[in-house]
Enzyme design. Structure first.
Site, PDB file in Angstrom:
ATOM      1  N   ASN A 107       0.818  -1.188  -0.177  1.00  0.00           N
ATOM      2  CA  ASN A 107       0.045  -0.051  -0.198  1.00  0.00           C
ATOM      3  C   ASN A 107       0.713   1.264  -0.074  1.00  0.00           C
ATOM      4  O   ASN A 107       1.774   1.254   0.629  1.00  0.00           O
ATOM      5  CB  ASN A 107      -1.098   0.035   1.160  1.00  0.00           C
ATOM      6  N   GLU A 132       0.162   5.250   0.614  1.00  0.00           N
ATOM      7  CA  GLU A 132      -0.549   6.325   1.177  1.00  0.00           C
ATOM      8  C   GLU A 132      -0.385   7.540   0.584  1.00  0.00           C
ATOM      9  O   GLU A 132       0.830   7.964   0.141  1.00  0.00           O
ATOM     10  CB  GLU A 132      -0.845   6.234   2.496  1.00  0.00           C
ATOM     11  N   GLU A 137      -2.969  -4.885  -3.077  1.00  0.00           N
ATOM     12  CA  GLU A 137      -3.406  -5.571  -4.225  1.00  0.00           C
ATOM     13  C   GLU A 137      -3.541  -4.795  -5.506  1.00  0.00           C
ATOM     14  O   GLU A 137      -3.235  -5.311  -6.538  1.00  0.00           O
ATOM     15  CB  GLU A 137      -4.716  -6.015  -3.679  1.00  0.00           C
ATOM     16  N   CYS A 197     -10.048  -5.246   0.780  1.00  0.00           N
ATOM     17  CA  CYS A 197     -11.029  -4.462   0.557  1.00  0.00           C
ATOM     18  C   CYS A 197     -11.947  -4.813  -0.452  1.00  0.00           C
ATOM     19  O   CYS A 197     -11.518  -5.283  -1.387  1.00  0.00           O
ATOM     20  CB  CYS A 197     -10.742  -2.935   0.931  1.00  0.00           C
TER      21      CYS A 197
END
Length: 141
Positions: free
Chosen positions: A46, A48, A59, A91
Site C-alpha cells: 500500500n 498512502e 493488491e 477491501c
C-alpha cells in the site's frame, strides 16, 4: 518446486512487500504477492497519500505492476498485514479489481507469523459484477 513450496514463497513475498509499505497516516502496512498463470510472482504494497482518496492498496499496486509487466492471467494472491489474531481479506475495491482478471483465484490471507488461511475470490466476492456482464447490455441486432 512443489505447489506447497510455491504457496510458501507467495506468502513470504507478501510479507516482504508489507515491510515496504508507505503508510504514514494509517500505520497499517499491507503487502500482496500475485501468482501469474506462467508462475511469476509480482508484489505490491500500500502507498498512502495525504489526500486519502489517492491512496492505493497493495493488491491494486500488484495488479497494476503485473499488467505493466505484460501479465493478464493470475491464479493466486497472498495478502499480508500486521494483525496477529485474525485473518484479514482485501477491501471491497480490491476484490472488484481482482475480479476484473477472473474469478478462479486462490486467496491466501496471511498473518505476520506466516500462517495463512486459504479462500477464494468467489467466496470473498459472491455474485460479483464482472466484465462478462457488460456484454449483456449491448443492443442486439
Amino acid at each position: 518446486m512443489t505447489d506447497q513450496d510455491k504457496v510458501k514463497q507467495l506468502v513470504a513475498k507478501s510479507l516482504q512487500a508489507r515491510d515496504e509499505a508507505y503508510c504514514p497516516y494509517s500505520r497499517f502496512p499491507v503487502g500482496a504477492a500475485l501468482l501469474t498463470a506462467d508462475g511469476a510472482i509480482v508484489t505490491g504494497c500500500n502507498v498512502e497519500n495525504a489526500s486519502y482518496g489517492l491512496t492505493v492498496c497493495a493488491e491494486r499496486v500488484a495488479i497494476q505492476k503485473a499488467v505493466v509487466e505484460g501479465h493478464r492471467q493470475f491464479t493466486a494472491i497472498a495478502v499480508a498485514c500486521e494483525i496477529k489474531d485474525r485473518f484479514v481479506g482485501p477491501c471491497g475495491a480490491c476484490r472488484q479489481v481482482l475480479m476484473e482478471f477472473g474469478s478462479d483465484w486462490v486467496v491466501y490471507l496471511t498473518k505476520p507469523d506466516g500462517s495463512y488461511k486459504e479462500t477464494s475470490l468467489r467466496e470473498l466476492l459472491p455474485q460479483a459484477f464482472a466484465p462478462g456482464h457488460l456484454a449483456l447490455t449491448k443492443p442486439q441486432n
